[in-house]
Design a protein around this motif. Sequence first.
Motif, PDB file in Angstrom:
ATOM      1  N   ASN A  61      20.160  57.343  33.155  1.00  0.00           N
ATOM      2  CA  ASN A  61      19.751  58.083  34.657  1.00  0.00           C
ATOM      3  C   ASN A  61      20.999  58.036  35.530  1.00  0.00           C
ATOM      4  O   ASN A  61      20.798  58.758  36.774  1.00  0.00           O
ATOM      5  N   PRO A  65      22.352  63.489  24.734  1.00  0.00           N
ATOM      6  CA  PRO A  65      20.958  62.990  25.133  1.00  0.00           C
ATOM      7  C   PRO A  65      19.838  63.424  24.136  1.00  0.00           C
ATOM      8  O   PRO A  65      19.886  64.601  23.713  1.00  0.00           O
ATOM      9  N   GLU A 107      17.092  65.004  24.734  1.00  0.00           N
ATOM     10  CA  GLU A 107      16.458  66.266  25.017  1.00  0.00           C
ATOM     11  C   GLU A 107      17.104  67.387  24.710  1.00  0.00           C
ATOM     12  O   GLU A 107      16.863  68.340  24.712  1.00  0.00           O
ATOM     13  N   GLY A 147      18.789  50.819  26.295  1.00  0.00           N
ATOM     14  CA  GLY A 147      18.505  51.674  27.113  1.00  0.00           C
ATOM     15  C   GLY A 147      18.499  51.395  28.568  1.00  0.00           C
ATOM     16  O   GLY A 147      19.187  51.781  29.372  1.00  0.00           O
ATOM     17  N   GLN A 203      18.489  55.581  27.317  1.00  0.00           N
ATOM     18  CA  GLN A 203      18.106  56.338  28.454  1.00  0.00           C
ATOM     19  C   GLN A 203      19.112  56.246  29.505  1.00  0.00           C
ATOM     20  O   GLN A 203      19.355  54.986  29.886  1.00  0.00           O
TER      21      GLN A 203
END
Length: 312
Positions: free
Chosen positions: A99, A80, A82, A2, A97
Amino acid sequence: KGRSLGWMFSSQSGKAEIDPQYVQFFNELVSIRWWPVIDTALCPHMPWYLGEDNEKETENNDKEKSVIRPKLCSGNKVYPIEHAWLVSASSFLLDAQINSDELRYQLGWNNQIPANILAKQIIELGNISDLHKGNMRFQEDMAIVVPQIYKQLAPVVQEVDKSMFIDKKWVWVGSGFATQNQVAFSSAAVVDDLNLYTLPSDLKVFSSLLSFLGVRETFSPSDYVWALAKVKKEKFDNPLSSELITTTISIIQYLADCDLRNCDCEIYIPDSNSILCLSSDLVYDDAPWFADSHGDITQYRMVHPKISNDKC
């Protein structure tokens, strides 16, 4: 992983829009099978995508081969974490992750989730729901997840192949899933415990979506006849509970006011022992005083005492 992905793309936002070579770089990057994915389901009642090869083996009932979920995939099959409850039945979840706005854009994460992915998700949730009957955690999660899926599906529902939903349990009714034929926005009779359901009030905000996919405004008389026959099949010659007696009598009272002359069907109603029987096999005791003074009438099968003469 990540930290590496986040560092590689954190400072690149905006370049892809002006540099054709950068666009090509991203296209190639997304197509390469190097994206790390989560290989274990996040919870016991979340649908879990095994990959196309594994799904084909499962469909072909190839039980000799063990299912090994890929640990890497291409970027066009990953979402992702989420988005897990919206896509887990047909897509991988990234074990990292990210960004970078640019990379999330190139991966399509800012776009509307395709209708077929959302449709498969809600159908798979319905498919596994029977495994989690009485599971309060499952019901609590579905109370949150189902409205999210319906909300995402509503604007793209015209793109859905409606045949996907036929005979599938995909309509949430508060305690489990049901097919669209088992659900209506309202009911003329009490239908609890009869495999017919009225849509929970908090889901009526999605009435356009649900209507498009086959949920009806109300049930037809034939639906109630079907429900009674199904209860008979399940209970056979066992007495109904007091709750089921109340429900069946409510339906019978409704059916008595319907025109069933063109209905080629057999109607089951409870007898005096609370056992469902064909209506044609029952009689109504409209002269109890006659039986008291003229002998035994046990040769007859009497209708349940809570069903009145005019309804019979």
